[in-house]
Design an enzyme around this catalytic site. Structure first.
Site, PDB file in Angstrom:
ATOM      1  CG  ASP A  31     -23.203 -26.604  12.802  1.00  0.00           C
ATOM      2  OD1 ASP A  31     -22.498 -27.607  12.608  1.00  0.00           O
ATOM      3  OD2 ASP A  31     -23.568 -26.048  13.656  1.00  0.00           O
ATOM      4  CG  ASN A  88     -13.945 -31.708  13.956  1.00  0.00           C
ATOM      5  OD1 ASN A  88     -12.957 -31.426  13.380  1.00  0.00           O
ATOM      6  ND2 ASN A  88     -14.986 -30.708  14.006  1.00  0.00           N
ATOM      7  CB  VAL A  97     -22.010 -33.896  18.461  1.00  0.00           C
ATOM      8  CG1 VAL A  97     -23.203 -35.126  18.582  1.00  0.00           C
ATOM      9  CG2 VAL A  97     -22.606 -32.381  18.807  1.00  0.00           C
ATOM     10  CG  HIS A 101     -20.894 -34.899  12.899  1.00  0.00           C
ATOM     11  ND1 HIS A 101     -20.558 -35.237  14.238  1.00  0.00           N
ATOM     12  CD2 HIS A 101     -20.500 -33.699  12.894  1.00  0.00           C
ATOM     13  CE1 HIS A 101     -19.908 -34.455  14.994  1.00  0.00           C
ATOM     14  NE2 HIS A 101     -19.626 -33.456  14.439  1.00  0.00           N
ATOM     15  CG  HIS A 103     -18.579 -30.364  10.353  1.00  0.00           C
ATOM     16  ND1 HIS A 103     -19.176 -29.460  10.997  1.00  0.00           N
ATOM     17  CD2 HIS A 103     -18.175 -31.261  11.184  1.00  0.00           C
ATOM     18  CE1 HIS A 103     -19.059 -29.643  12.383  1.00  0.00           C
ATOM     19  NE2 HIS A 103     -18.454 -30.919  12.638  1.00  0.00           N
TER      20      HIS A 103
END
Ligand code: 5GP
Ligand code: ZN
Length: 114
Positions: A31, A88, A97, A101, A103
């Protein structure tokens, strides 16, 4: 590839990115603004924004993303100390974004959620 999607561009090589891992279905980057000592993003090659709307044909990709997370945890030596996986989704989550994805956060105690 979705136009103007930074993760599509990194995955497609259009924007340089330091890929830490690549499988058939996903890739892993660090990140850019880490929220923990280890903060990785596990990103599917295919562009989807939300889990909602995914067809069952995408489910193996989700499995591949979690397998990549497990490999990354092992590679970074945090399998035993622990790590947090976060996806998220939407406004209230703070999703920045619009490319689905996962994390992976690790490297310090994070406490219980809530
Ligand atoms: P989200 O809030 O959408 O779940 O997470 C997006 C994450 O992507 C954020 O933690 C943000 O720091 C990270 N990010 C945004 N742009 C870039 C980029 O160009 N490169 C990398 N490596 N990470 C990015
Ligand atoms: Zn994308």
């Amino acid at each position: 590839m979705a136009r103007d999607c930074i993760f599509c561009k990194i995955g497609g090589g259009e924007v340089p990115g330091d890929l830490l891992y690549r499988s058939d279905q996903c890739f892993v980057i660090a990140d850019i603004a880490p929220k923990a000592p280890i903060h990785l993003l596990i990103v599917p090659n295919q562009h989807f924004t939300y889990l909602t709307g995914l067809s069952p044909s995408f489910y193996p990709v989700l499995g591949d993303m979690f397998a990549a997370a497990r490999v990354m945890a092992e590679t970074h030596g945090v399998t035993n100390s622990g790590y947090r996986l976060v996806i998220n989704q939407g406004t209230n989550s703070g999703q920045q974004v619009a490319h689905l994805h996962l994390h992976l956060l690790a490297g310090q105690p994070m406490g219980a959620m809530g």
